[in-house]
Scaffold this motif. Structure first.
Motif, PDB file in Angstrom:
ATOM      1  N   ASP A 209       6.282  -2.233  12.072  1.00  0.00           N
ATOM      2  CA  ASP A 209       6.826  -1.530  10.918  1.00  0.00           C
ATOM      3  C   ASP A 209       7.124  -2.510   9.776  1.00  0.00           C
ATOM      4  OD1 ASP A 209       8.035   0.173   9.172  1.00  0.00           O
ATOM      5  OD2 ASP A 209       9.901   0.374  10.311  1.00  0.00           O
ATOM      6  N   LEU A 210       6.541  -2.258   8.639  1.00  0.00           N
ATOM      7  CA  LEU A 210       6.712  -3.194   7.521  1.00  0.00           C
ATOM      8  C   LEU A 210       8.166  -3.305   7.082  1.00  0.00           C
ATOM      9  CD1 LEU A 210       7.013  -1.993   4.260  1.00  0.00           C
ATOM     10  CD2 LEU A 210       4.971  -0.837   5.026  1.00  0.00           C
TER      11      LEU A 210
ATOM     12  N   THR B  46     -12.453  -1.273  -8.095  1.00  0.00           N
ATOM     13  CA  THR B  46     -12.283  -0.743  -9.440  1.00  0.00           C
ATOM     14  C   THR B  46     -10.973  -1.224 -10.063  1.00  0.00           C
ATOM     15  OG1 THR B  46     -11.301   1.289  -8.581  1.00  0.00           O
ATOM     16  CG2 THR B  46     -13.664   1.266  -8.846  1.00  0.00           C
TER      17      THR B  46
ATOM     18  N   SER C 241      -2.500  -1.388  -3.545  1.00  0.00           N
ATOM     19  CA  SER C 241      -3.712  -0.606  -3.314  1.00  0.00           C
ATOM     20  C   SER C 241      -3.768   0.503  -4.360  1.00  0.00           C
ATOM     21  CB  SER C 241      -3.696   0.014  -1.921  1.00  0.00           C
ATOM     22  OG  SER C 241      -2.735   1.064  -1.886  1.00  0.00           O
ATOM     23  N   ARG C 242      -4.922   1.139  -4.464  1.00  0.00           N
ATOM     24  CA  ARG C 242      -5.048   2.260  -5.389  1.00  0.00           C
ATOM     25  C   ARG C 242      -4.065   3.369  -5.028  1.00  0.00           C
ATOM     26  NH1 ARG C 242      -9.757   6.859  -6.169  1.00  0.00           N
ATOM     27  NH2 ARG C 242      -8.407   8.159  -7.430  1.00  0.00           N
TER      28      ARG C 242
ATOM     29  N   GLY D 164       1.050  -2.716   4.704  1.00  0.00           N
ATOM     30  CA  GLY D 164       0.924  -1.253   4.702  1.00  0.00           C
ATOM     31  C   GLY D 164      -0.300  -0.777   3.949  1.00  0.00           C
TER      32      GLY D 164
ATOM     33  N   GLN E 224      -3.453  -3.104  -9.428  1.00  0.00           N
ATOM     34  CA  GLN E 224      -4.443  -2.624  -8.455  1.00  0.00           C
ATOM     35  C   GLN E 224      -5.501  -3.673  -8.136  1.00  0.00           C
ATOM     36  OE1 GLN E 224      -6.230   1.324  -8.995  1.00  0.00           O
ATOM     37  NE2 GLN E 224      -8.169   0.449  -8.275  1.00  0.00           N
ATOM     38  N   VAL E 225      -5.635  -3.937  -6.844  1.00  0.00           N
ATOM     39  CA  VAL E 225      -6.654  -4.858  -6.359  1.00  0.00           C
ATOM     40  C   VAL E 225      -7.771  -4.023  -5.747  1.00  0.00           C
ATOM     41  CG1 VAL E 225      -7.135  -6.622  -4.609  1.00  0.00           C
ATOM     42  CG2 VAL E 225      -5.003  -6.725  -5.933  1.00  0.00           C
ATOM     43  N   GLY E 226      -9.022  -4.359  -6.052  1.00  0.00           N
ATOM     44  CA  GLY E 226     -10.115  -3.647  -5.414  1.00  0.00           C
ATOM     45  C   GLY E 226     -11.362  -3.541  -6.260  1.00  0.00           C
TER      46      GLY E 226
ATOM     47  N   ASN F 168       0.640  -4.131   9.486  1.00  0.00           N
ATOM     48  CA  ASN F 168       0.320  -2.705   9.554  1.00  0.00           C
ATOM     49  C   ASN F 168       0.764  -2.187  10.909  1.00  0.00           C
ATOM     50  OD1 ASN F 168      -1.221  -0.155   9.785  1.00  0.00           O
ATOM     51  ND2 ASN F 168      -2.179  -0.895   7.884  1.00  0.00           N
ATOM     52  N   LYS F 169       1.274  -0.953  10.934  1.00  0.00           N
ATOM     53  CA  LYS F 169       1.770  -0.452  12.221  1.00  0.00           C
ATOM     54  C   LYS F 169       0.663   0.113  13.103  1.00  0.00           C
ATOM     55  CE  LYS F 169       3.093   4.229  10.901  1.00  0.00           C
ATOM     56  NZ  LYS F 169       4.188   5.135  10.588  1.00  0.00           N
TER      57      LYS F 169
ATOM     58  N   SER G  39      -4.426   0.081   4.525  1.00  0.00           N
ATOM     59  CA  SER G  39      -5.322   0.352   5.655  1.00  0.00           C
ATOM     60  C   SER G  39      -6.567  -0.523   5.654  1.00  0.00           C
ATOM     61  CB  SER G  39      -5.725   1.829   5.670  1.00  0.00           C
ATOM     62  OG  SER G  39      -6.399   2.153   4.466  1.00  0.00           O
TER      63      SER G  39
ATOM     64  N   GLN H 169     -13.091  -0.082  -0.586  1.00  0.00           N
ATOM     65  CA  GLN H 169     -12.822  -0.322  -2.010  1.00  0.00           C
ATOM     66  C   GLN H 169     -11.700  -1.352  -2.193  1.00  0.00           C
ATOM     67  OE1 GLN H 169     -12.826   2.839  -0.734  1.00  0.00           O
ATOM     68  NE2 GLN H 169     -14.753   3.645  -1.546  1.00  0.00           N
ATOM     69  N   HIS H 170     -10.767  -1.389  -1.268  1.00  0.00           N
ATOM     70  CA  HIS H 170      -9.712  -2.405  -1.366  1.00  0.00           C
ATOM     71  C   HIS H 170     -10.257  -3.774  -0.932  1.00  0.00           C
ATOM     72  CE1 HIS H 170      -5.611  -3.765  -1.959  1.00  0.00           C
ATOM     73  NE2 HIS H 170      -5.799  -4.537  -0.908  1.00  0.00           N
TER      74      HIS H 170
ATOM     75  N   GLY I  53       0.810  -1.212   0.000  1.00  0.00           N
ATOM     76  CA  GLY I  53       0.000   0.000   0.000  1.00  0.00           C
ATOM     77  C   GLY I  53       0.840   1.256   0.000  1.00  0.00           C
ATOM     78  N   ARG I  54       0.168   2.356   0.296  1.00  0.00           N
ATOM     79  CA  ARG I  54       0.817   3.661   0.306  1.00  0.00           C
ATOM     80  C   ARG I  54       2.060   3.669   1.186  1.00  0.00           C
ATOM     81  NH1 ARG I  54      -2.273   8.391  -0.275  1.00  0.00           N
ATOM     82  NH2 ARG I  54      -4.085   7.387   0.639  1.00  0.00           N
TER      83      ARG I  54
HETATM   84  C1  LIG Z   1     -14.011   5.541  -6.872  1.00  0.00           C
HETATM   85  C2  LIG Z   1     -12.958   4.942  -6.003  1.00  0.00           C
HETATM   86  C3  LIG Z   1     -12.460   3.707  -6.348  1.00  0.00           C
HETATM   87  C4  LIG Z   1     -11.449   3.109  -5.587  1.00  0.00           C
HETATM   88  N1  LIG Z   1     -11.002   1.875  -5.951  1.00  0.00           N
HETATM   89  C5  LIG Z   1     -10.023   1.303  -5.207  1.00  0.00           C
HETATM   90  C6  LIG Z   1      -9.514   0.006  -5.550  1.00  0.00           C
HETATM   91  O1  LIG Z   1      -9.956  -0.641  -6.514  1.00  0.00           O
HETATM   92  N2  LIG Z   1      -8.516  -0.513  -4.787  1.00  0.00           N
HETATM   93  C7  LIG Z   1      -7.994   0.151  -3.702  1.00  0.00           C
HETATM   94  O2  LIG Z   1      -7.072  -0.368  -3.056  1.00  0.00           O
HETATM   95  N3  LIG Z   1      -8.475   1.351  -3.356  1.00  0.00           N
HETATM   96  C8  LIG Z   1      -9.456   1.945  -4.086  1.00  0.00           C
HETATM   97  N4  LIG Z   1      -9.890   3.196  -3.730  1.00  0.00           N
HETATM   98  C9  LIG Z   1      -9.130   3.949  -2.702  1.00  0.00           C
HETATM   99  C10 LIG Z   1      -9.450   3.583  -1.275  1.00  0.00           C
HETATM  100  O3  LIG Z   1     -10.579   4.319  -0.834  1.00  0.00           O
HETATM  101  C11 LIG Z   1      -8.235   3.945  -0.363  1.00  0.00           C
HETATM  102  O4  LIG Z   1      -7.928   5.306  -0.520  1.00  0.00           O
HETATM  103  C12 LIG Z   1      -6.970   3.138  -0.668  1.00  0.00           C
HETATM  104  O5  LIG Z   1      -7.268   1.765  -0.743  1.00  0.00           O
HETATM  105  C13 LIG Z   1      -5.934   3.396   0.381  1.00  0.00           C
HETATM  106  O6  LIG Z   1      -4.722   2.752   0.068  1.00  0.00           O
HETATM  107  P1  LIG Z   1      -3.719   2.310   1.221  1.00  0.00           P
HETATM  108  O7  LIG Z   1      -4.402   1.402   2.152  1.00  0.00           O
HETATM  109  O8  LIG Z   1      -2.490   1.831   0.551  1.00  0.00           O
HETATM  110  O9  LIG Z   1      -3.333   3.705   1.891  1.00  0.00           O
HETATM  111  P2  LIG Z   1      -3.704   4.281   3.310  1.00  0.00           P
HETATM  112  O10 LIG Z   1      -5.166   4.254   3.541  1.00  0.00           O
HETATM  113  O11 LIG Z   1      -3.003   5.573   3.421  1.00  0.00           O
HETATM  114  O12 LIG Z   1      -3.089   3.237   4.323  1.00  0.00           O
HETATM  115  C14 LIG Z   1      -1.727   3.086   4.579  1.00  0.00           C
HETATM  116  C15 LIG Z   1      -1.605   2.151   5.763  1.00  0.00           C
HETATM  117  O13 LIG Z   1      -0.245   1.852   5.998  1.00  0.00           O
HETATM  118  C16 LIG Z   1       0.003   1.830   7.387  1.00  0.00           C
HETATM  119  N5  LIG Z   1       1.430   2.135   7.587  1.00  0.00           N
HETATM  120  C17 LIG Z   1       2.062   3.333   7.439  1.00  0.00           C
HETATM  121  N6  LIG Z   1       3.390   3.193   7.625  1.00  0.00           N
HETATM  122  C18 LIG Z   1       3.614   1.895   7.901  1.00  0.00           C
HETATM  123  C19 LIG Z   1       4.780   1.131   8.179  1.00  0.00           C
HETATM  124  N7  LIG Z   1       5.999   1.675   8.189  1.00  0.00           N
HETATM  125  N8  LIG Z   1       4.643  -0.184   8.428  1.00  0.00           N
HETATM  126  C20 LIG Z   1       3.399  -0.768   8.401  1.00  0.00           C
HETATM  127  N9  LIG Z   1       2.277  -0.097   8.134  1.00  0.00           N
HETATM  128  C21 LIG Z   1       2.369   1.215   7.875  1.00  0.00           C
HETATM  129  C22 LIG Z   1      -0.930   2.839   7.967  1.00  0.00           C
HETATM  130  O14 LIG Z   1      -1.212   2.524   9.327  1.00  0.00           O
HETATM  131  C23 LIG Z   1      -2.161   2.710   7.061  1.00  0.00           C
HETATM  132  O15 LIG Z   1      -3.072   1.787   7.602  1.00  0.00           O
HETATM  133  C24 LIG Z   1     -10.926   3.785  -4.452  1.00  0.00           C
HETATM  134  C25 LIG Z   1     -11.451   5.022  -4.082  1.00  0.00           C
HETATM  135  C26 LIG Z   1     -12.473   5.601  -4.854  1.00  0.00           C
HETATM  136  C27 LIG Z   1     -13.018   6.931  -4.443  1.00  0.00           C
END
Ligand SMILES: Cc1cc2nc3c(=O)[nH]c(=O)nc-3n(C[C@H](O)[C@H](O)[C@H](O)COP(=O)(O)OP(=O)(O)OC[C@H]3O[C@@H](n4cnc5c(N)ncnc54)[C@H](O)[C@@H]3O)c2cc1C
Ligand SMILES: Cc1cc2nc3c(=O)[nH]c(=O)nc-3n(C[C@H](O)[C@H](O)[C@H](O)COP(=O)(O)OP(=O)(O)OC[C@H]3O[C@@H](n4cnc5c(N)ncnc54)[C@H](O)[C@@H]3O)c2cc1C
Lengths: 249, 314
Positions: free
Chosen positions: B297-298, B245, B227-228, B258, B241-243, B279-280, B260, B264-265, B200-201
């Motif tokens: 920490d990942l 969309t 993730s997106r 990493g 991308q998994v999710g 996840n931390k 959340s 959508q995911h 993820g992010r």
């Molecule tokens: C129309 C639409 C369609 C979408 N379609 C999709 C889709 O198909 N797939 C999808 O994935 N999303 C989709 N999304 C986006 C979705 O809503 C989220 O924004 C997205 O999934 C978040 O990605 P993330 O979990 O990587 O990031 P974040 O939500 O920012 O999560 C990051 C996570 O990493 C953790 N973290 C941070 N640092 C560390 C570390 N050092 N070690 C361990 N953990 C850590 C944090 O605690 C947090 O939980 C869509 C959104 C919209 C509006």
């Protein structure tokens, strides 16, 4: 060139929806509604083409019952020039019917480009743009992540399984947007005020001579089988032990 | 009458999702014909002919079908539709683009992303990112259905169906193929993989994907997902991308690193057999669907896990 952008009013993507316990559908009373996120991307792309001098007018059209005009107003606040509201008695008009209605609007307005979302996040059907393109006999490019308008043609990069594909379409054409096409702007306060004065033409769907009856009967709407949280493990070694025991590694 | 299944393939080989969609097609109860459309696609047709329970393979092999552009392929589908009660295809990028065109031209309302066949005219499909399941009955005499292949087991081999070459239909002009960027990868395909490691992010960069996520995937023989947020930021290519969309997957093991756990995911992976989350934030929503959660920490935990897996496999 005019650009037509169909925009749909859907439950906001942040809302965790609730299925009615009697299986009759999803609870939509008092739920926050927004423009389908892919349609915001479609409006944004149309506005950028207009700002770049490739288009002359951006028209937002939506099909739906009361309050659908709020969604059109959002498009106008982003910068669309005018709106068309095809009024229906009920929500939930199927994609095939939506495509037939949009064809009528296209025939009346004569746009050079129609930009739709690739899917609406409520029904997730992913059909309307393709159906409209087929009914019009126009070229289509779904899942667009980059658009370059040329002389009488358009180059579109698409997100496909395994990577990206680029197509050249003769205009007029139909596009559907993917997430990476652009980042939609927020409507500024002055633009929200200005949008209140922009025209929205109302057309009763019944006047278009299209059969609105659904072709799919929804027999029931159920909660998916849930998943419960498992356990937190204390260490990497413990995790590997558990995965071995579960037989997945 | 019969059911027509549209095969997903790259001309040289049959994509495994085809065998999964075949399971859904057979559930309709009628004989199943498989259409293989492409250029130099005989190898894929031969693979389709080996699948259990296929009555006939139709091979439409012509330059006009190179890259399976939506307009010519849909014209072919419309030309064939009259002989079938049901047109079925896996929900891949190609067939998501083609099938609604056919449906519109034969005036049928399509059922998208079926996850269960209840009766030849009754299907279940997810709506609202899988937070509700709708059971629908098709009123149209003919059915047009795309299949969420993660929801169906694959049909095995053991068949020997005849292959019949068919002539191309008239194709509309207007769309030209310009180019393609397809990443070649030694790793399994996301939609067919038994194990998936997704970042993820929090992974933070494309370099970190290569340094942290991919070695774990390789130690497990896994596909890589994202993730997106990770794709939007350019850490991972779009087809990872998994999710809701992106791609919908249901592997035996899904490791979310990493991420959340936005709805959508979750929509794209919550039917995986075993889910591991790293996840931390111990309150991250991803833990609510994880069988095994590791808080921390990942950048420390994932290399440790990679080493531990390599050791276990040695
Ligand atoms: C129309 C639409 C369609 C979408 N379609 C999709 C889709 O198909 N797939 C999808 O994935 N999303 C989709 N999304 C986006 C979705 O809503 C989220 O924004 C997205 O999934 C978040 O990605 P993330 O979990 O990587 O990031 P974040 O939500 O920012 O999560 C990051 C996570 O990493 C953790 N973290 C941070 N640092 C560390 C570390 N050092 N070690 C361990 N953990 C850590 C944090 O605690 C947090 O939980 C869509 C959104 C919209 C509006
Ligand atoms: C309150 C409610 C009740 C429902 N009841 C039923 C029911 O009884 N039976 C049933 O079969 N289904 C019902 N549905 C689901 C309904 O059929 C879907 O919303 C419809 O099929 C559209 O699918 P989609 O928007 O996912 O299409 P998609 O093909 O995913 O939409 C893609 C794009 O098409 C355009 N578009 C789609 N719809 C519109 C629109 N109305 N106006 C303008 N542009 C549009 C947008 O650009 C959108 O991004 C209901 C939905 C709701 C919200």
């Amino acid at each position: 060139m005019k650009i037509l952008v169909p925009v749909k009013r859907v439950v906001d993507y942040n809302v965790k929806i609730r299925v009615r316990p009697d299986g009759s559908g999803v609870e939509l009373a008092n739920v926050k509604m927004s423009m389908n996120p892919f349609d915001e991307i479609a409006i944004e792309e149309a506005l950028r083409l207009k700002e770049a001098g490739k288009a002359t007018e951006v028209i937002a059209v939506s099909i739906g019952p009361v309050k659908t005009d709020e969604t059109i107003r959002t498009a106008l606040a982003m910068g669309a020039d005018r709106g068309i509201w095809v009024k229906t008695e009920e929500a939930g008009i199927e994609p095939l019917t939506v495509a037939k209605i949009l064809r009528k609007i296209v025939e009346a307005e004569g746009p050079g480009l129609v930009i739709l979302g690739k899917q609406a996040i409520d029904d997730d059907a992913n059909q309307t743009g393709q159906m409209l393109s087929a009914l019009l006999g126009w070229p289509q490019a779904t899942f667009a992540s980059k658009v370059v308008v040329g002389e009488g043609k358009i180059d579109v990069t698409r997100e496909i399984d395994g990577g990206l594909q680029t197509l050249e379409l003769a205009l007029p054409a139909v596009l559907t947007t993917d997430l990476r096409l652009n980042e939609p702007r927020y409507a500024s306060l002055p633009n929200i005020m200005k949008a209140k004065k922009k025209p929205i033409e109302e057309k009763p769907a019944a006047d278009l001579g299209i059969d609105l009856a659904p072709r799919l009967d929804v027999l029931s709407t159920l909660e998916p089988t849930g998943r419960t949280a498992g356990k937190k493990v204390g260490s990497v070694a413990e995790l590997v032990g558990d995965l071995k025991q579960a037989g997945v590694i | 009458m019969a059911t027509l299944l549209f095969a997903e393939h790259d001309d040289a080989s049959l994509n495994p999702v085809t065998a999964r969609a075949l399971t859904a097609a057979r559930a309709l109860g009628a004989p199943v014909h498989v259409l293989v459309v492409g250029e130099n696609a005989r190898p894929a047709a031969e693979a389709a002919a080996r699948l259990e329970g296929v009555a006939e393979v139709l091979l439409a092999d012509a330059p006009v079908y190179a890259h399976r552009l939506a307009e010519p392929v849909a014209s072919l589908g419309v030309a064939l539709a009259g002989e079938y009660d049901a047109l079925i295809a896996p929900s891949t990028a190609v067939w998501k683009s083609v099938l609604p065109r056919i449906a519109a031209l034969i005036d049928v309302m399509q059922v998208s992303d079926a996850i269960a066949v209840i009766a030849p005219d009754i299907f279940e499909r997810p709506i609202y990112a899988g937070n509700a399941i709708q059971r629908v009955r098709v009123r149209d005499a003919r059915k047009v259905v795309t299949i969420r292949t993660a929801a169906f087991a694959a049909t095995g081999e053991g068949g020997a169906a005849p292959i019949r070459a068919i002539t191309p239909a008239d194709a509309p002009a207007g769309t030209l193929f310009v180019g393609e960027q397809i990443a070649a990868s030694e790793r399994p395909d996301l939609t067919a993989a038994r194990i998936i490691v997704s970042g993820g992010r929090a992974v933070g960069s494309a370099e970190n994907f290569a340094k942290v996520i991919e070695p774990l995937a390789d130690a497990l023989g896994a596909a890589v997902g994202a993730s997106r947020a990770a794709v939007d930021a350019g850490y991972a290519p779009n087809d990872w991308q998994v999710g809701q969309t992106g791609k919908v997957v249901a592997p035996d093991l899904y490791v979310a690193v990493g991420i959340s756990g936005a709805i959508q995911h979750l929509a794209g992976m919550k039917d995986s057999k075993v889910i591991v989350a790293i996840n931390k934030d111990e309150d991250a929503p991803i833990f609510s669907v994880a069988d095994f959660g590791l808080v921390g920490d990942l950048f420390q935990l994932v290399p440790e896990l990679t080493a531990e897996i390599a050791k276990a496999k040695a």
